[in-house]
Design an enzyme around this catalytic site. Structure first.
Site, short mmCIF file in Angstrom:
data_model
loop_
_atom_site.label_atom_id
_atom_site.label_comp_id
_atom_site.label_asym_id
_atom_site.label_seq_id
_atom_site.Cartn_x
_atom_site.Cartn_y
_atom_site.Cartn_z
N GLU A 106 74.41 -5.63 10.17
CA GLU A 106 75.17 -5.32 11.39
C GLU A 106 75.14 -6.51 12.34
O GLU A 106 76.15 -6.86 12.96
CB GLU A 106 74.58 -4.09 12.07
CG GLU A 106 74.74 -2.81 11.27
CD GLU A 106 73.94 -1.65 11.82
OE1 GLU A 106 74.31 -0.50 11.55
OE2 GLU A 106 72.92 -1.89 12.51
N GLY B 1 76.59 7.96 9.81
CA GLY B 1 77.22 8.96 8.97
C GLY B 1 78.13 9.85 9.80
O GLY B 1 77.82 10.18 10.94
N MET C 203 70.29 6.65 13.57
CA MET C 203 68.83 6.60 13.71
C MET C 203 68.37 5.87 14.97
O MET C 203 67.17 5.65 15.13
CB MET C 203 68.23 5.92 12.46
CG MET C 203 68.51 6.68 11.18
SD MET C 203 67.82 5.91 9.68
CE MET C 203 66.06 6.13 9.95
N GLU C 204 69.30 5.53 15.88
CA GLU C 204 68.91 4.74 17.05
C GLU C 204 69.52 5.17 18.38
O GLU C 204 68.90 4.99 19.43
CB GLU C 204 69.26 3.25 16.83
CG GLU C 204 68.52 2.56 15.74
CD GLU C 204 69.15 2.76 14.36
OE1 GLU C 204 68.41 2.74 13.36
OE2 GLU C 204 70.40 2.95 14.31
N ASP D 127 79.94 6.43 6.07
CA ASP D 127 80.00 7.46 5.03
C ASP D 127 80.11 8.82 5.70
O ASP D 127 79.81 8.97 6.89
CB ASP D 127 78.77 7.41 4.13
CG ASP D 127 77.47 7.63 4.90
OD1 ASP D 127 77.25 6.93 5.91
OD2 ASP D 127 76.67 8.51 4.50
#
Length: 216
Positions: free
Chosen positions: A12, A60, A159-160, A183
């Site tokens: 990223e 996601g 996740m962040e 995804d």
């Protein structure tokens, strides 16, 4: 305006540094997960004193209208893996830490600018909605179902973002999250969409973030 952008992973970081090459925008990597995110954003705040923070990267997706390479702008972000029990007055909800909001709102000015961008952008689909965060890479339909059973309106899972929003809330720094959908776990049982995304994604996948920054 001094702008800080925080990402979780090297790939990223590489994508966004190409996008922002030649600019004064601060692009930093924090690492994956909530603790790394919180430490990374606090370090960015302490060292650079930005006027605002943008969380950028992939996530996601969830929802009938959400597709790979769409952009989710987090109007709100929340934890999907936090439970602090029941408050005596019934005010505490799943995902909420005591003494903090149940959901962290994006800065109103940044959110308004993202909505203006959404109306102008023709080569990307931008959604505004809820992003939920937890220390779990969602690589199964079962895990995604368990998350969206608690947050059915969530458009993205990462996740962040909530940890970054949490730190920005405490430090009183304006915040917003931009996430490219890598995804859609409920349509992919083996994370193959995620791996294909990185095999095929071009810098253009993150170019909406640059368009947003240029609008500020």
């Amino acid at each position: 305006m001094k702008i800080g952008i925080l990402v979780a992973m090297d790939r990223e970081l590489q994508q966004l540094r190409q996008v922002f090459n030649g600019t004064s925008i601060i692009v930093e990597k924090c690492g994956i997960g909530k603790v790394n995110a919180a430490l990374g954003v606090q370090r960015l705040i302490n060292e650079y004193h930005p006027d605002c923070i943008i969380s950028s990267g992939c996530a996601g997706g969830n929802g009938d209208g959400v597709e790979v390479k769409d952009i989710i702008v987090g109007a709100q972000v929340a934890y999907h893996d936090v439970y602090c029990g029941q408050a005596e007055d019934g005010s505490l909800v799943y995902g909420q830490m005591q003494g903090l909001p149940a959901r962290f709102d994006a800065d109103p000015y940044l959110m308004r600018k993202s909505q203006e961008l959404s109306q102008k952008t023709k080569d990307a689909t931008i959604h505004s909605g809820l992003i939920v965060t937890g220390d779990w890479f969602v690589d199964s339909q079962e895990k995604m179902r368990s998350i969206v059973s608690l947050f059915p309106e969530a458009n993205a899972v990462d996740m962040e973002s909530a940890a970054i929003a949490h730190a920005c809330y405490l430090s009183k720094v304006p915040f917003i999250s931009f996430r490219v959908i890598s995804d859609v776990p409920l349509r992919d049982s083996h994370a193959s969409q995620y791996h294909d995304f990185w095999a095929q994604a071009a810098v253009q996948s993150f170019s909406v973030t640059r368009s947003f920054v240029e609008s500020l």
